[in-house]
Design an enzyme around this catalytic site. Sequence first.
Site, short mmCIF file in Angstrom:
data_model
loop_
_atom_site.label_atom_id
_atom_site.label_comp_id
_atom_site.label_asym_id
_atom_site.label_seq_id
_atom_site.Cartn_x
_atom_site.Cartn_y
_atom_site.Cartn_z
CB SER A 21 -0.97 -0.26 0.81
OG SER A 21 -0.24 0.35 2.31
CG ASN A 22 3.59 2.39 2.90
OD1 ASN A 22 3.20 3.90 2.97
ND2 ASN A 22 3.60 1.34 3.41
CG MET A 95 8.42 -7.98 6.20
SD MET A 95 9.00 -7.39 6.60
CE MET A 95 8.25 -9.15 8.28
CB ILE A 97 18.61 -7.89 7.86
CG1 ILE A 97 17.16 -8.05 9.10
CG2 ILE A 97 20.12 -6.95 8.41
CD1 ILE A 97 17.81 -7.31 10.22
CG ASN A 112 12.50 1.53 6.73
OD1 ASN A 112 11.28 0.21 5.81
ND2 ASN A 112 12.31 0.23 8.35
CG HIS A 114 9.93 0.87 12.44
ND1 HIS A 114 9.60 -0.96 12.20
CD2 HIS A 114 9.26 1.20 13.50
CE1 HIS A 114 9.80 -0.98 13.29
NE2 HIS A 114 9.48 -0.18 13.97
CG ASP A 150 13.28 -0.79 12.63
OD1 ASP A 150 13.60 -0.68 11.26
OD2 ASP A 150 12.78 -2.03 13.01
C1 GRF Z 1 4.01 -0.76 6.73
O1 GRF Z 1 3.55 -1.07 8.37
C2 GRF Z 1 5.23 -0.57 7.36
O2 GRF Z 1 5.59 0.82 8.01
C3 GRF Z 1 6.22 -1.24 7.86
O3 GRF Z 1 5.06 -2.18 6.85
C4 GRF Z 1 4.23 -2.39 6.75
C5 GRF Z 1 3.80 -2.23 5.18
O4 GRF Z 1 2.92 -2.31 4.42
N1 GRF Z 1 7.29 -1.29 7.13
P1 GRF Z 1 2.28 -2.16 3.13
O5 GRF Z 1 2.78 -3.14 2.09
O6 GRF Z 1 3.63 -0.82 2.20
O7 GRF Z 1 1.57 -2.06 2.78
#
Ligand code: GRF
Length: 194
Positions: A21-22, A95, A97, A112, A114, A150
Site C-alpha cells: 500500500s505504501n 522484510m 535485513i 525506510n 516503520h 530501525d
Molecule cells: C507498513 O506498516 C510499514 O510501516 C512496515 O510494513 C508495512 C508495509 O505495509 N514497514 P504495505 O506493504 O506498504 O501495505
Amino acid sequence: MKKLIGRKKTKTAIFISGTGSNLKKLIQFSKIKKSPISIDLIVSSTKKAPGLKYSKQYKIEKKVVNFKNNKIAEKKILNFINKKKIKFICLAGFMKIISKNFIQKFNGKIINIHPSLLPKYKGLNTHKRAIENKEKFAGCTVHYVSTKLDSGKIILQKKVKIKKKDTAISLKKKILKKEHQLYPAAIKKILVNL
Ligand code: GRF
C-alpha cells in the site's frame, strides 16, 4: 520571460515484501509533476507479494529476488540498480535485513518507513506492543537506513492517539493511513539535499 526548466526526477527503486500500500501511494506521488522522484524499479523479496501487481498496473519494471543467500541476492539487486541508474531506494514493508556493505555502497540514500514512534518499538509487532504497554500515542517514522535495525537518523514522524477500544488491527489501519501521507512528505523534505 525565460521558461524555467524543471529539475529531473530522481530515479528511485521501491523494495517490498507484502501488500504494497505504501508502494502504491509512492507511485501516485511520483506521478505528480512536482514530485522529486520517478519510480523505475520495484524489488520484491518474494514472488508472493501482493504489491507486485502494481508493477503491471503502472508499467514499472519488477524484480523478484530470492534471499536464500543474502550476498547473492544483494549482488543481483546492485546489478539491476546500476543498470537502471537508480539513485534512491525506499523500503516499504521490505522484510529482509540489508547488509552494511550494501548500505555503504548506496551511501545514505536508502530510507525506510516503520510503524512506530522510533526509537520506541523497533522490530516487529509494534502495534501490539504499544497497546500492551498502555502507550497513549503510537505512530510511524520515516528514517534513513543505517547498519543497526530501525536506528538510522529520523526524517519525519506522525503521531496517532491510541484509544481504549483500539486493537492491534485497528491501530495498524489507523497508522497505515498516516504512513501514506508521511512517506511522500519525508521524501520531499530530504530529496533536495541528496
Ligand atoms: C507498513 O506498516 C510499514 O510501516 C512496515 O510494513 C508495512 C508495509 O505495509 N514497514 P504495505 O506493504 O506498504 O501495505
